[in-house]
Enzyme design. Structure first.
Site, PDB file in Angstrom:
ATOM      1  N   HIS A 233     -37.483   2.832  -1.461  1.00  0.00           N
ATOM      2  CA  HIS A 233     -38.803   2.585  -0.887  1.00  0.00           C
ATOM      3  C   HIS A 233     -39.728   3.780  -1.119  1.00  0.00           C
ATOM      4  O   HIS A 233     -40.947   3.644  -1.132  1.00  0.00           O
ATOM      5  CB  HIS A 233     -38.699   2.327   0.618  1.00  0.00           C
ATOM      6  N   ASP A 305     -35.928  -6.896  -6.395  1.00  0.00           N
ATOM      7  CA  ASP A 305     -36.261  -6.363  -5.079  1.00  0.00           C
ATOM      8  C   ASP A 305     -37.786  -6.220  -5.027  1.00  0.00           C
ATOM      9  O   ASP A 305     -38.494  -6.479  -6.010  1.00  0.00           O
ATOM     10  CB  ASP A 305     -35.555  -5.027  -4.863  1.00  0.00           C
TER      11      ASP A 305
END
Length: 581
Positions: A233, A305
């Site tokens: 992230h 993702d």
């Protein structure tokens, strides 16, 4: 997909131990009614041939949105783009009835068109999006501690049934990463363990169970996120291991493929030994086509993702990354957050297809996989009425307690103080009340002290002083350990000269730091089913059959003590031999 939110669930009691009762006579079953006629099969090739380029690009996208109900903006996104899938997060969910209605509304937006995947990442443990009356699993590492493929199969099957009752047709789970790195900030408790064989066996069982209920199953994160020490992230993790070591982590994925796995989610990690450079696996043709498709022979759906994660967005831009991902071999790209990024991805894919940068053969191949997965799992078929579906919701919630009880792992204990006396003065130090409540139900002289998991330095120092003060008048101190801050509190209580029970609800690797605790128990999950199971075991009401699914410092893989179970086994041996010559 990494954790976006944590939330509590309704208390779930462990399944009671069944008493032996005489079986009642069973009447002969009535003849089964004739099966309804099967719906006509969808002709995927004809459907694909009739689609416009814009419709095909829509099928390549899985999107998210904000809000609890469909509004004009959501309708414009889902219906206007004719997207292939929608993924819901906690921001979209308040109650079971609400999310079931929302899912039906989303599906209705595409009535007469290709129905969407409606996905969620309901892993259990610390990644739970829905917790209103449905089964909430205590987490993969608890299943790893049970060592039970049978329980894991049942976990996947029962969770899938509840998700389907809520209108979902896809789950982005299970996690098949092998958590090799104890300092991994992304996987940890989300893994079944750190042993390739264990993760492979249980991962395949979970996939088999979930798909047996007809739910599209997308396992994650290929080629493996378990060795890294960075969060994708925030930055791009780079796996520096040689190709042989990386390929050893493939086995859980290939074991799931042998079960007919529907889909895989890619990992935003770079593996130079596979790709030849530091291109993220999500965007690497050598990884997604060369390794996954050609070397491993995977025929299912490949979903990226989140492309808005910094590992991708800051390096490439979301639109450019979407084109690279599909060219590399991904069939769908996940864009769940910002509205403008969905537009960017749509326009980038459309322009790349029109210009030939994204060949039509690759577009058609990807859309064909999307459509075939939908056809195979019945996504084209209308679900039963919502009221009818919700009648069965949560029918197997007791399974969470059964799994929790089978996973409790005792790593260390003092025979003189285990289990603790119920008349003892017990101090419980925890971040939430469920641990203290479970102890107080058994030991009336319980005092609780709630602490913050991420306290400032002044608050942390004040907490340590208060624990020392309260411990002075206690006979035993029970500390719920989720992170390093509670390890300090274990040491503080021990310095007061009191026996300390540490129940590790966080990473079991913390157990290696609890040398001053007289009793150490690994519970792997802060879900209330696990709290109740751990406290029941602490007071000797249940055995502690769990076995450590990772190596945690001085505690080897497979560690686990069961004094209650050993005493029960000894008593059974005595009873069995009573009266023998």
């Amino acid at each position: 997909m990494a954790v976006r939110s944590h939330q509590r669930v309704l208390p779930v009691a462990p399944a009671p131990l069944a008493a032996a009762v005489p079986e009642a006579p069973v009447a002969a079953p009535a003849p089964a009614p004739p099966a309804p006629p099967s719906p006509p099969a969808v002709d995927v090739e004809a459907l694909l041939a009739g689609m416009t380029l814009e419709q095909k690009v829509g099928q390549l996208m899985m999107v998210g949105f904000g809000g609890l109900e469909v509004d004009a903006q959501i309708a414009a996104l889902v219906k206007g783009r004719e997207v292939g899938g929608v993924c819901l997060f906690k921001r979209n969910i308040s109650t079971a009835a609400q999310v079931a209605q929302l899912n039906d509304q989303v599906r209705a937006l595409l009535d007469g068109r290709v129905p969407p995947f409606i996905a969620v990442d309901q892993e259990g443990g610390n990644v739970v999006r829905v917790s209103d009356g449905n089964l909430v699993l205590p987490g993969n590492m608890v299943l790893g501690a049970t060592r039970s493929a049978e329980l894991t199969f049942e976990a996947g099957r029962a969770q899938a049934l509840d998700l389907k009752r809520l209108g979902f047709n896809m789950n982005l789970a299970p996690v098949l990463d092998v958590n090799v790195n104890p300092f991994n900030p992304v996987i940890g408790l989300r893994a079944f363990g750190d042993d390739v064989g264990l993760v492979s066996e249980l991962g395949a069982a979970f996939v088999r169970g979930q798909q047996s209920a007809g739910l599209v199953t997308v396992a994650k994160h290929f080629p493996g996120h378990g060795t890294v020490d960075a969060d994708s992230h925030l930055a791009l993790p780079v796996v520096r291991a040689p190709a042989k070591a990386i390929r050893e982590q493939f086995e859980p994925f290939t074991a799931a493929m042998r079960e007919g796995l529907d889909g895989l989610m890619t990992a935003h990690v770079a593996a130079p030994a596979l790709s030849g450079d530091e291109t993220p696996a999500t965007l690497s043709t050598r990884v997604l086509t060369g390794v996954l498709r050609e070397e491993l022979g995977f025929k299912g759906l490949v979903l990226t993702d989140e492309l808005e994660m910094d590992a991708i967005a800051h390096r490439y831009g979301v639109g450019r990354a979407a084109v690279m991902a599909v060219n590399a071999g991904a069939d769908m790209v996940l864009v769940p957050w910002r509205v403008e990024k969905k537009t960017e991805v749509w326009e980038s894919l459309l322009e790349a297809a029109r210009s030939g940068e994204l060949p039509m053969s690759r577009v058609n191949q990807a859309v064909r996989r999307v459509l075939r997965t939908k056809e195979r799992r019945g996504v084209f078929e209308a679900p039963p009425p919502r009221e009818e579906r919700l009648l069965g919701l949560g029918g197997e919630r007791a399974l969470a307690g059964t799994i929790a009880a089978a996973g409790v792992t005792l790593l260390k204990f003092d025979e003189r103080r285990f289990p603790p006396e119920k008349a003892a003065r017990v101090l419980v130090v925890s971040m939430e009340s469920s641990l203290a409540e479970a102890v107080a139900r058994r030991a009336p002289k319980t005092t609780s002290f709630l602490v913050s998991p991420l306290a400032s330095e002044p608050v942390r120092q004040a907490a340590m002083r208060e624990v020392a003060r309260l411990a002075a008048s206690a006979d035993v101190v029970v500390v719920g350990v989720l992170n390093q801050r509670q390890v300090e509190l274990v040491d503080t209580a021990a310095q007061a000269g009191k026996p300390v029970v540490a129940v590790v609800f966080g990473s079991p690797y913390l157990a290696a730091q609890l040398a001053r605790a007289t009793t150490v128990m690994a519970a792997y999950s802060y879900r209330e089913s696990m709290t109740e199971a751990a406290v029941a075991a602490l007071f000797g009401e249940r055995p502690t059959p769990g076995r450590l699914p990772v190596k945690a410092g001085r505690f080897p893989f497979g560690s686990g003590l069961d004094p209650v179970g050993a005493r029960a086994t000894a008593a059974q041996r005595v009873a069995a031999t009573a009266g023998a010559p």
